[in-house]
Design an enzyme around this catalytic site. Structure first.
Site, PDB file in Angstrom:
ATOM      1  N   GLU A  80      44.756 -35.787 -24.915  1.00  0.00           N
ATOM      2  CA  GLU A  80      43.396 -35.895 -24.368  1.00  0.00           C
ATOM      3  C   GLU A  80      42.383 -35.651 -25.470  1.00  0.00           C
ATOM      4  O   GLU A  80      42.657 -34.933 -26.438  1.00  0.00           O
ATOM      5  CB  GLU A  80      43.240 -34.841 -23.258  1.00  0.00           C
ATOM      6  CG  GLU A  80      41.834 -34.770 -22.666  1.00  0.00           C
ATOM      7  CD  GLU A  80      41.758 -33.934 -21.394  1.00  0.00           C
ATOM      8  OE1 GLU A  80      42.805 -33.409 -20.947  1.00  0.00           O
ATOM      9  OE2 GLU A  80      40.645 -33.813 -20.846  1.00  0.00           O
ATOM     10  N   GLU A 240      43.083 -36.066 -11.484  1.00  0.00           N
ATOM     11  CA  GLU A 240      42.672 -34.909 -10.678  1.00  0.00           C
ATOM     12  C   GLU A 240      41.449 -35.271  -9.836  1.00  0.00           C
ATOM     13  O   GLU A 240      40.392 -34.625  -9.905  1.00  0.00           O
ATOM     14  CB  GLU A 240      42.433 -33.675 -11.571  1.00  0.00           C
ATOM     15  CG  GLU A 240      43.708 -33.277 -12.305  1.00  0.00           C
ATOM     16  CD  GLU A 240      43.720 -31.892 -12.924  1.00  0.00           C
ATOM     17  OE1 GLU A 240      42.655 -31.244 -12.986  1.00  0.00           O
ATOM     18  OE2 GLU A 240      44.806 -31.451 -13.347  1.00  0.00           O
ATOM     19  N   TYR A 312      50.662 -26.346 -13.801  1.00  0.00           N
ATOM     20  CA  TYR A 312      50.709 -25.415 -14.936  1.00  0.00           C
ATOM     21  C   TYR A 312      51.242 -24.097 -14.399  1.00  0.00           C
ATOM     22  O   TYR A 312      50.699 -23.570 -13.430  1.00  0.00           O
ATOM     23  CB  TYR A 312      49.311 -25.227 -15.526  1.00  0.00           C
ATOM     24  CG  TYR A 312      48.795 -26.472 -16.230  1.00  0.00           C
ATOM     25  CD1 TYR A 312      49.199 -26.756 -17.530  1.00  0.00           C
ATOM     26  CD2 TYR A 312      47.923 -27.346 -15.601  1.00  0.00           C
ATOM     27  CE1 TYR A 312      48.752 -27.891 -18.184  1.00  0.00           C
ATOM     28  CE2 TYR A 312      47.469 -28.489 -16.252  1.00  0.00           C
ATOM     29  CZ  TYR A 312      47.883 -28.758 -17.541  1.00  0.00           C
ATOM     30  OH  TYR A 312      47.444 -29.880 -18.195  1.00  0.00           O
ATOM     31  N   GLU A 365      51.134 -33.806 -15.975  1.00  0.00           N
ATOM     32  CA  GLU A 365      50.643 -32.622 -16.700  1.00  0.00           C
ATOM     33  C   GLU A 365      51.504 -31.440 -16.279  1.00  0.00           C
ATOM     34  O   GLU A 365      51.579 -31.118 -15.091  1.00  0.00           O
ATOM     35  CB  GLU A 365      49.170 -32.340 -16.395  1.00  0.00           C
ATOM     36  CG  GLU A 365      48.238 -33.375 -16.988  1.00  0.00           C
ATOM     37  CD  GLU A 365      46.757 -33.026 -16.862  1.00  0.00           C
ATOM     38  OE1 GLU A 365      46.407 -31.833 -16.819  1.00  0.00           O
ATOM     39  OE2 GLU A 365      45.946 -33.980 -16.793  1.00  0.00           O
ATOM     40  N   GLN A 415      49.808 -30.167 -23.845  1.00  0.00           N
ATOM     41  CA  GLN A 415      49.552 -31.468 -24.433  1.00  0.00           C
ATOM     42  C   GLN A 415      50.185 -31.510 -25.815  1.00  0.00           C
ATOM     43  O   GLN A 415      50.486 -30.460 -26.383  1.00  0.00           O
ATOM     44  CB  GLN A 415      48.073 -31.715 -24.547  1.00  0.00           C
ATOM     45  CG  GLN A 415      47.319 -31.644 -23.228  1.00  0.00           C
ATOM     46  CD  GLN A 415      45.903 -32.227 -23.327  1.00  0.00           C
ATOM     47  OE1 GLN A 415      45.546 -32.927 -24.260  1.00  0.00           O
ATOM     48  NE2 GLN A 415      45.083 -31.909 -22.345  1.00  0.00           N
TER      49      GLN A 415
HETATM   50  O1  AHR Z   1      45.281 -30.310 -19.838  1.00  0.00           O
HETATM   51  C1  AHR Z   1      44.010 -29.758 -19.722  1.00  0.00           C
HETATM   52  C2  AHR Z   1      43.332 -30.126 -18.418  1.00  0.00           C
HETATM   53  O2  AHR Z   1      44.062 -29.619 -17.343  1.00  0.00           O
HETATM   54  C3  AHR Z   1      43.236 -31.594 -18.111  1.00  0.00           C
HETATM   55  O3  AHR Z   1      42.141 -32.196 -18.695  1.00  0.00           O
HETATM   56  C4  AHR Z   1      43.097 -31.613 -16.632  1.00  0.00           C
HETATM   57  O4  AHR Z   1      43.609 -32.803 -16.052  1.00  0.00           O
HETATM   58  C5  AHR Z   1      43.829 -30.369 -16.170  1.00  0.00           C
HETATM   59  O5  AHR Z   1      43.093 -29.617 -15.293  1.00  0.00           O
END
Ligand code: AHR
Length: 565
Positions: A80, A240, A312, A365, A415
């Site tokens: 990103e 998102e 996450y 993600e 990432q």
């Molecule tokens: O990976 C960082 C951020 O986490 C991304 O931009 C978003 O899609 C998510 O909330």
């Protein structure tokens, strides 16, 4: 991205429908975190204990129970325009003294080739829904400079001005396509649904995929250096969309999704559209989207290749990526394995409408998201130094994807470089591979294999205190490649080895070898000065017959490769 939610209040506990998206609430000086790290290391004596004796433990591999083929897309990446991912990470510029291939960092390209990567997602993340792809085409000197989506993050307010705040657009579609080509991966583009139109979307498809000489946009691509179409197959339709991608309801998003994907020109590419799926455990988003997408016509399921789940596992405790206690270690690993429940829960919700499971899950993600303080440059928003703890998160997660190879079609770790669960850190001419990179390289042996049902009959860790999550003691996955069997196993116990009998059902072993990533300290990590603090070591193992006893080192990720008779 739940904007404005402080990190400590973001729930990432199993069952709670939030991702660990946040702003940084803490940052420690280098001296502070070294002190904290050594204190945390001293806390290792408070170890958890396994409940049963080693001789009772076994891993059974059932060769006649295949789950599905492990697509190399499960080992995908995500890049990103955020912090130091693109600028400083991937793109150093053609005139740079840092070795580069047309502006792209050579060290990164060389390391990526070792992984045989199949897919990279770009340009976001939240950034994608603010991005106008037209800003990133044409001669680089004439491209506009724009405000980056992330400029308001409190972390960047303390950082000097630069590309992390003001997007220079030097890295656009053709540079990204070139990066993918250099490393041998397919591009996966995330389109802007919040602030661009459906027309912008299909014209981006045209810029990428139309043959030169046919349209003005195709000719523009050719003059940007690519006469051959990029043939981009994977297209994310927003990101998102429940949050930074527009704050839609699932019903509103389903309507937008149908509009954006209607009659997009194909140019002979089998386009695979990916819908913006749920935030962690938000099954309601999945259920309502699928119901609304198909209200008028079930045929709209055919316009949905994948449903993107973001998860996450967050952090554990109060420290940053390097500053954690033994309890934090177990808690984070326990949160990581929650991925499995998310996959099966959303899969079941999708089946309420899509009974034949045409649509697969795309976990585009995932990773651990720690508090700030270990980034290698002040502009690297969300940059963190990954330790052995993160390497185990990677192993546990990739094993889950392998075990659900019938459900998950793609996954992208967040990432690639200088960010959350990164495989690399780079600052100017310095570059280092993190322990996560080594896990990806070890696990690349699973690519294209047949995932096999694998039963772990292993003791449990002592129960968690205060409701904190706990991982299994051992977890893993197996894959078959003709007469070769690959077994990967994570031992989450911080200090005890685990002796296990590996039992094959339906074949016998001829020979074997091991590759083990481990370190004496659970906080171990690679740095620019010490790039080999955590690297896997190879060993021969004496594996013959249907059973074989192996001891897994504490706090380790192991790959066993066997030749079958
Ligand atoms: O990976 C960082 C951020 O986490 C991304 O931009 C978003 O899609 C998510 O909330």
């Amino acid at each position: 991205m739940a904007r404005g939610v402080p990190f400590d209040q973001v729930s990432v506990l199993p069952g709670e429908p939030k991702s660990a998206t946040t702003f940084h609430m803490r940052s420690l000086s280098r001296r502070q975190f070294i002190r904290c790290t050594s204190l945390a290391g001293g806390a290792l004596v408070l170890g958890a204990q396994a409940h049963t004796s080693a001789s009772e433990s076994s891993i059974e591999i059932l060769l006649d129970e295949p789950i599905g083929t492990i697509s190399p897309d499960l080992y995908g990446h995500f890049t990103e325009h955020i912090g130091g991912v693109i600028y400083d990470g991937i793109w150093v510029g053609e005139g740079s003294r840092i070795p580069n291939q047309g502006g792209i960092r050579t060290a990164l390209v060389e390391h990526m080739k070792r992984l045989r990567p199949s897919v990279v997602r770009w340009p976001g993340g939240c950034f994608a829904d603010s991005y106008n792809w037209r800003d990133g085409i044409g001669p680089r000197a004439q491209r506009p400079k724009r405000t980056n989506f992330w400029i308001n993050d409190s972390f960047l307010q303390r950082a000097p001005d630069g590309p992390a705040k003001y997007e220079p657009n030097q890295f656009g579609t053709s540079e990204f396509a070139r990066f993918c080509k250099l490393i041998g991966a397919q591009p996966y583009l995330a389109a802007n649904l919040r602030s661009n139109t459906a027309r912008d979307f299909y014209e981006w498809v045209e810029y990428c995929n139309a043959p030169a000489g046919k349209t003005t946009l195709a000719d523009q691509r050719a003059s940007d250096g690519s006469p051959e179409p990029f043939g981009v197959r994977f297209w994310g339709v927003g990101n998102e969309s429940w949050g930074c991608g527009g704050n839609f309801t699932p019903e509103e998003y389903a309507t937008e999704y149908r509009r954006f994907t209607a009659w997009v020109p194909r140019f002979e590419v089998p386009l695979a559209f990916i819908g913006s799926g749920p935030n962690g455990g938000d099954v309601d988003w999945t259920r309502k989207f699928f119901a609304h997408l198909t209200t008028r016509d079930r045929g709209h399921l055919n316009d949905l290749y994948g449903w993107a789940l973001h998860y996450y596992c967050g952090t554990a405790g109060k420290g940053n990526a390097l500053d954690f206690t033994l309890e934090d270690w177990y808690e984070l690993l326990g949160k990581a394995v929650h991925m499995e429940k998310l996959i099966t829960d959303h899969w079941a919700a999708m089946a309420e409408v899509d009974q034949r499971h045409r649509v697969k899950l795309i976990v585009d993600e995932w990773g651990a998201w720690h508090h700030a303080g270990t980034e290698v440059a002040p502009t690297h928003l969300f940059g963190q130094t990954s330790t052995m703890r993160d390497a185990l998160v990677a192993g546990l997660t990739l094993d889950i994807f392998n075990r659900h190879a019938d459900k998950v079609a793609m996954a992208n770790v967040a990432q690639l470089i200088n960010n959350l669960h990164s495989l690399f850190l780079a600052r100017e001419d310095k570059f280092v591979a993190t322990p996560n990179f080594h896990v990806f390289e070890m696990y690349s042996a699973h690519h294209g294999g047949k995932s096999l049902r694998t039963v772990f009959n292993v003791s449990e860790l002592a129960a968690a205190q205060n409701g904190r999550a706990r991982p299994p003691l051992l977890a893993g996955s197996a894959s078959l490649h003709e007469r070769q069997l690959v077994l990967t196993v994570v031992n989450t116990h911080a200090s005890e080895p685990q002796q296990v009998e590996i039992r094959l059902r339906g074949a016998a072993l001829k020979s074997g070898s091991a590759s083990v990533l481990k370190a004496d300290d659970i906080h171990a990590h690679n740095t620019f000065a010490q790039p080999d603090a955590c690297v896997p070591r190879d060993a021969q193992v004496d594996a013959k017959g249907p059973n074989f006893v192996h001891t897994f080192s504490p706090a380790s990720v192991t790959r066993l490769t066997f030749e079958l008779t």
